[in-house]
Scaffold this motif. Structure first.
Motif, mmCIF file in Angstrom:
data_model
loop_
_atom_site.group_PDB
_atom_site.id
_atom_site.type_symbol
_atom_site.label_atom_id
_atom_site.label_comp_id
_atom_site.label_asym_id
_atom_site.label_seq_id
_atom_site.Cartn_x
_atom_site.Cartn_y
_atom_site.Cartn_z
ATOM 1 N N LEU A 118 -0.936 0.701 9.378
ATOM 2 C CA LEU A 118 -0.415 2.065 9.533
ATOM 3 C C LEU A 118 -1.513 3.030 10.001
ATOM 4 C CD1 LEU A 118 1.865 4.169 9.173
ATOM 5 C CD2 LEU A 118 1.271 4.315 6.762
ATOM 6 N N ILE A 119 -2.739 2.826 9.524
ATOM 7 C CA ILE A 119 -3.827 3.735 9.912
ATOM 8 C C ILE A 119 -4.088 3.656 11.416
ATOM 9 C CG2 ILE A 119 -6.276 4.289 9.552
ATOM 10 C CD1 ILE A 119 -4.389 4.996 7.186
ATOM 11 N N TYR A 120 -4.041 2.441 11.953
ATOM 12 C CA TYR A 120 -4.180 2.254 13.397
ATOM 13 C C TYR A 120 -3.075 3.003 14.145
ATOM 14 C CZ TYR A 120 -3.904 -0.212 17.885
ATOM 15 O OH TYR A 120 -3.834 -0.510 19.223
ATOM 16 N N MET A 121 -1.853 2.904 13.609
ATOM 17 C CA MET A 121 -0.723 3.593 14.229
ATOM 18 C C MET A 121 -0.935 5.104 14.225
ATOM 19 S SD MET A 121 1.528 1.349 15.151
ATOM 20 C CE MET A 121 2.905 2.452 15.460
ATOM 21 N N LEU A 122 -1.475 5.620 13.126
ATOM 22 C CA LEU A 122 -1.674 7.064 13.007
ATOM 23 C C LEU A 122 -2.794 7.546 13.928
ATOM 24 C CD1 LEU A 122 -1.260 7.221 9.154
ATOM 25 C CD2 LEU A 122 0.262 8.294 10.828
ATOM 26 N N ARG A 123 -3.834 6.746 14.022
ATOM 27 C CA ARG A 123 -4.949 7.097 14.897
ATOM 28 C C ARG A 123 -4.529 7.109 16.359
ATOM 29 N NH1 ARG A 123 -9.104 3.130 12.661
ATOM 30 N NH2 ARG A 123 -9.716 4.275 10.800
ATOM 31 N N ASN A 124 -3.651 6.176 16.710
ATOM 32 C CA ASN A 124 -3.268 6.033 18.122
ATOM 33 C C ASN A 124 -1.867 6.556 18.394
ATOM 34 O OD1 ASN A 124 -5.612 4.439 19.221
ATOM 35 N ND2 ASN A 124 -5.015 3.184 17.472
ATOM 36 N N ALA A 128 0.824 -1.218 0.000
ATOM 37 C CA ALA A 128 0.000 0.000 0.000
ATOM 38 C C ALA A 128 0.851 1.258 0.000
ATOM 39 C CB ALA A 128 -0.931 -0.005 1.212
ATOM 40 N N ILE A 129 0.269 2.292 -0.577
ATOM 41 C CA ILE A 129 0.853 3.629 -0.530
ATOM 42 C C ILE A 129 -0.119 4.511 0.236
ATOM 43 C CG2 ILE A 129 1.642 5.616 -1.881
ATOM 44 C CD1 ILE A 129 1.748 3.763 -4.336
ATOM 45 N N LEU A 130 0.401 5.235 1.214
ATOM 46 C CA LEU A 130 -0.428 6.267 1.845
ATOM 47 C C LEU A 130 -0.137 7.567 1.119
ATOM 48 C CD1 LEU A 130 -2.371 7.130 4.139
ATOM 49 C CD2 LEU A 130 -0.340 7.672 5.494
ATOM 50 N N ASN A 176 -6.428 -4.432 6.055
ATOM 51 C CA ASN A 176 -5.852 -3.226 6.663
ATOM 52 C C ASN A 176 -4.385 -3.413 7.040
ATOM 53 O OD1 ASN A 176 -6.204 -4.865 8.875
ATOM 54 N ND2 ASN A 176 -7.914 -3.697 9.693
ATOM 55 N N GLN A 177 -3.892 -4.629 6.904
ATOM 56 C CA GLN A 177 -2.480 -4.894 7.145
ATOM 57 C C GLN A 177 -1.774 -4.933 5.783
ATOM 58 O OE1 GLN A 177 -1.089 -6.180 10.317
ATOM 59 N NE2 GLN A 177 -3.007 -5.810 11.390
ATOM 60 N N PHE A 178 -0.789 -4.097 5.644
ATOM 61 C CA PHE A 178 -0.054 -4.046 4.384
ATOM 62 C C PHE A 178 1.435 -3.955 4.634
ATOM 63 C CE2 PHE A 178 -4.145 -2.043 3.436
ATOM 64 C CZ PHE A 178 -4.526 -2.722 2.293
ATOM 65 N N ILE A 179 2.185 -4.210 3.566
ATOM 66 C CA ILE A 179 3.573 -3.772 3.534
ATOM 67 C C ILE A 179 3.517 -2.378 2.915
ATOM 68 C CG2 ILE A 179 5.825 -4.183 2.490
ATOM 69 C CD1 ILE A 179 5.032 -7.211 2.658
ATOM 70 N N TRP A 180 3.957 -1.396 3.661
ATOM 71 C CA TRP A 180 3.741 0.003 3.249
ATOM 72 C C TRP A 180 4.945 0.547 2.500
ATOM 73 C CZ3 TRP A 180 -0.969 2.319 4.133
ATOM 74 C CH2 TRP A 180 -1.840 1.613 4.966
ATOM 75 N N PHE A 181 4.639 1.299 1.445
ATOM 76 C CA PHE A 181 5.687 2.040 0.737
ATOM 77 C C PHE A 181 6.220 3.106 1.710
ATOM 78 C CE2 PHE A 181 6.936 5.727 -1.843
ATOM 79 C CZ PHE A 181 7.920 5.130 -2.620
ATOM 80 N N PRO A 182 7.524 3.043 2.062
ATOM 81 C CA PRO A 182 7.978 3.897 3.158
ATOM 82 C C PRO A 182 8.536 5.251 2.744
ATOM 83 C CG PRO A 182 9.654 2.257 2.648
ATOM 84 C CD PRO A 182 8.540 2.068 1.649
ATOM 85 N N PHE A 183 8.865 5.409 1.438
ATOM 86 C CA PHE A 183 9.746 6.526 1.059
ATOM 87 C C PHE A 183 9.036 7.872 0.901
ATOM 88 C CE2 PHE A 183 11.885 2.681 -0.935
ATOM 89 C CZ PHE A 183 12.764 2.499 0.127
ATOM 90 N N ASN A 184 7.700 7.897 0.969
ATOM 91 C CA ASN A 184 7.012 9.188 0.804
ATOM 92 C C ASN A 184 6.505 9.744 2.140
ATOM 93 O OD1 ASN A 184 5.030 7.300 1.294
ATOM 94 N ND2 ASN A 184 3.543 8.253 -0.083
ATOM 95 N N LEU A 185 6.635 8.958 3.207
ATOM 96 C CA LEU A 185 5.950 9.324 4.454
ATOM 97 C C LEU A 185 6.585 10.542 5.131
ATOM 98 C CD1 LEU A 185 5.308 5.742 5.925
ATOM 99 C CD2 LEU A 185 3.691 7.205 4.700
ATOM 100 N N GLU A 186 7.922 10.580 5.125
ATOM 101 C CA GLU A 186 8.592 11.667 5.841
ATOM 102 C C GLU A 186 8.177 13.032 5.274
ATOM 103 O OE1 GLU A 186 12.837 11.325 6.042
ATOM 104 O OE2 GLU A 186 12.978 12.933 7.516
ATOM 105 N N GLU A 187 8.186 13.092 3.954
ATOM 106 C CA GLU A 187 7.822 14.361 3.337
ATOM 107 C C GLU A 187 6.349 14.684 3.549
ATOM 108 O OE1 GLU A 187 8.679 14.788 -0.888
ATOM 109 O OE2 GLU A 187 7.489 16.641 -0.770
ATOM 110 N N MET A 188 5.495 13.669 3.461
ATOM 111 C CA MET A 188 4.071 13.891 3.607
ATOM 112 C C MET A 188 3.717 14.448 4.991
ATOM 113 S SD MET A 188 0.841 11.328 2.941
ATOM 114 C CE MET A 188 1.974 10.055 2.954
#
Ligand SMILES: [Zn+2]
Length: 483
Positions: A216-222, A97-99, A180-192
């Motif tokens: 990741l959404i659970y992590m962001l919510r909490n 997934a990409i956020l 809702n469990q993914f391997i997340w694309f990590p390289f855009n998160l810092e900038e976002m």
């Protein structure tokens, strides 16, 4: 399916704003490479077998490993699943997934990556199938899917039709959820997150790079500042449980009372929360022991520790494993009931837990039966003054446990199960019989607080009018006199 105009516009706007991020191909290549196999060939010598690493195309020799276990290739140093070299083909499926962000909405773009290994060739392809749309606080706004999600009467399936499809429709399914469990694309998160006050130091991009599947959404919510701290400490598995660490300030508060000298061990083994809890009771820096207790609930570990258990001794001296955790808890309870010396190591740490459990259970039951028997006799002495008789009938209390069993079998009722209640003074059982035939059951009567609450003849049948009259008389003249 009808799609509201407002939503149709939104889905289109999202479609037009999104692009695959930089380094996407690099990310996909890393995933494809991590989907590899080690094929096990024939025996080389004694316990040694030949293996073939599909990733680096090299043979090596290693001791016997069973199929489906993992083995490290000595050439590329990667750990891969072991399969027999008779295997013709194998397919890996990754949910990735990409956020991304469109205006003030967050969008999770959901992809499936398939890697097919066949005839010593590897092919892979991926496709986007779903999007979850969240508001700025990560509350779900909508879930949409495209042609790659197929609904059938048997369920909803994700299957490849088009790499990209912009035919978006609502995902409405009462029986299945999008993953809702993914391997997340990590390289855009810092900038976002760089303009997000709360998340700009979160280091979640490092976490995404270091762990496999997570929500990741659970992590962001909490999210709370502990997450950043745990990631900085390289405690990635613990960082995945943000709720556990809310409001914890000192090291010992955060780490279940463990002191700082445990940190290198926790880091080295990247402990997860269950392992940390086990360690906090065990206080032994050895994964062999941690693994033994990590699947035992914290509540049980707490109960054990009220008996001053040394967990390492428990592991060494007994046959303890998580499947015996209930038996061991009960066993300790039995020992307490039996007033055994719980400081005695032979009692605290039985070699064979199941066997000792059964033995002590029998002793507890015997002891309980004895005290019930004594209780019924005691009760009889107290209420024998309520014996009532006329020319035809007599009412008298049960005078022993044996009497109850006898009444039960004569009347075909369950009055024997009242033994404990009688002994505890919760109710009394009286027998009404013919004065001329006192051995033979007629009516079983239950009395609570000087009132008749049940009266039954054989097979739980109703009493006769004449019998009722006598019982009423007894209740009025004798029982209520006692008050
Ligand atoms: Zn290799």
């Amino acid at each position: 399916m009808y799609i509201k105009i407002k939503d149709r516009e939104l889905f289109k706007r999202i479609d037009e704003s999104l692009e695959l991020p930089d380094r996407w191909n690099e990310f996909i290549d890393i995933r494809i490479n991590s989907n590899s196999l080690i094929l096990k060939g024939g025996r080389e010598s004694n316990n040694n077998y030949t293996y073939f690493c599909v990733l680096c195309n090299k043979n090596f020799i290693e001791k016997n490993i069973k199929a489906n276990e993992y083995l490290k290739c000595p050439n590329c140093n990667n750990k891969f699943i072991v399969k027999s070299n008779r295997l013709k083909s194998y397919e890996f499926k990754d949910e990735i997934a990409i956020l991304d962000k469109v205006d003030d909405l967050y969008v999770v773009r959901q992809f499936r990556l398939c890697t097919v290994w066949k005839n010593n060739n590897k092919n892979s392809y991926y496709f986007e199938f779903g999007r979850s749309i969240y508001d700025s606080k990560f509350n779900l706004v909508d879930e949409i899917v495209n042609d790659n999600v197929v609904g059938t009467p048997g369920g909803t399936y994700i299957s490849f039709r088009k790499m990209y499809s912009n035919e978006w429709r609502y995902f409405r399914n009462r029986y299945t959820y999008l993953p809702n469990q993914f391997i997340w694309f990590p390289f855009n998160l810092e900038e976002m997150f760089s303009d997000n006050k709360k998340l700009k130091y979160s280091l979640l991009w490092i976490l995404a790079n270091r762990v496999g599947y997570f929500d990741l959404i659970y992590m962001l919510r909490n999210y709370n500042p502990s997450v950043e701290l745990l990631i900085k400490l390289k405690l990635y598995n613990l960082a995945l449980c943000p709720k556990t660490f809310i409001g914890k300030k000192t090291f010992e508060e955060r780490f279940k009372g463990l002191t700082k000298d445990y940190l290198p061990f926790i880091q080295e083994n990247n402990l997860d929360i269950d392992e940390l809890i086990a360690l906090s009771y065990l206080k032994t820096k050895d994964m062999k022991y941690v693994n033994l207790f990590k699947n035992v609930s914290e509540e049980k570990l707490k109960t054990y520790s009220t008996y001053n258990i040394n967990f390492k001794t428990l592991a060494d001296k007994t046959d303890f494993n998580d499947k015996l955790s209930y038996e061991y808890e009960d066993y300790l309870g039995f020992c307490k009931t039996l007033k055994l010396d719980l400081k005695d190591k032979d009692i605290l740490y039985p070699k064979n837990i199941q066997e000792e459990h059964d033995k002590r259970l029998k002793e507890v039951k015997d002891k309980e039966n004895k005290s019930i028997k004594r209780g019924i006799i005691r009760r009889y002495k107290k209420i024998s003054k309520n014996i009532f008789e006329n020319k035809k009938y007599i009412i008298f209390p049960a005078k022993s446990y044996k009497d109850l069993i006898d009444e039960s079998s004569q009347q075909n009722n369950c009055v024997r199960t009242y033994a404990k209640k009688i002994a505890n003074g919760e109710c009394d059982i009286y027998f009404m019989r013919l004065s001329s035939d006192k051995e033979h059951s007629l009516v079983t009567i239950e009395v609570k607080e000087n009132r008749v609450v049940q009266k039954r003849t054989k097979n739980n049948m109703e009493t006769t009018k004449e019998q009722n009259k006598f019982i009423k008389q007894w209740e009025g003249n004798i029982l209520n006199k006692e008050v």
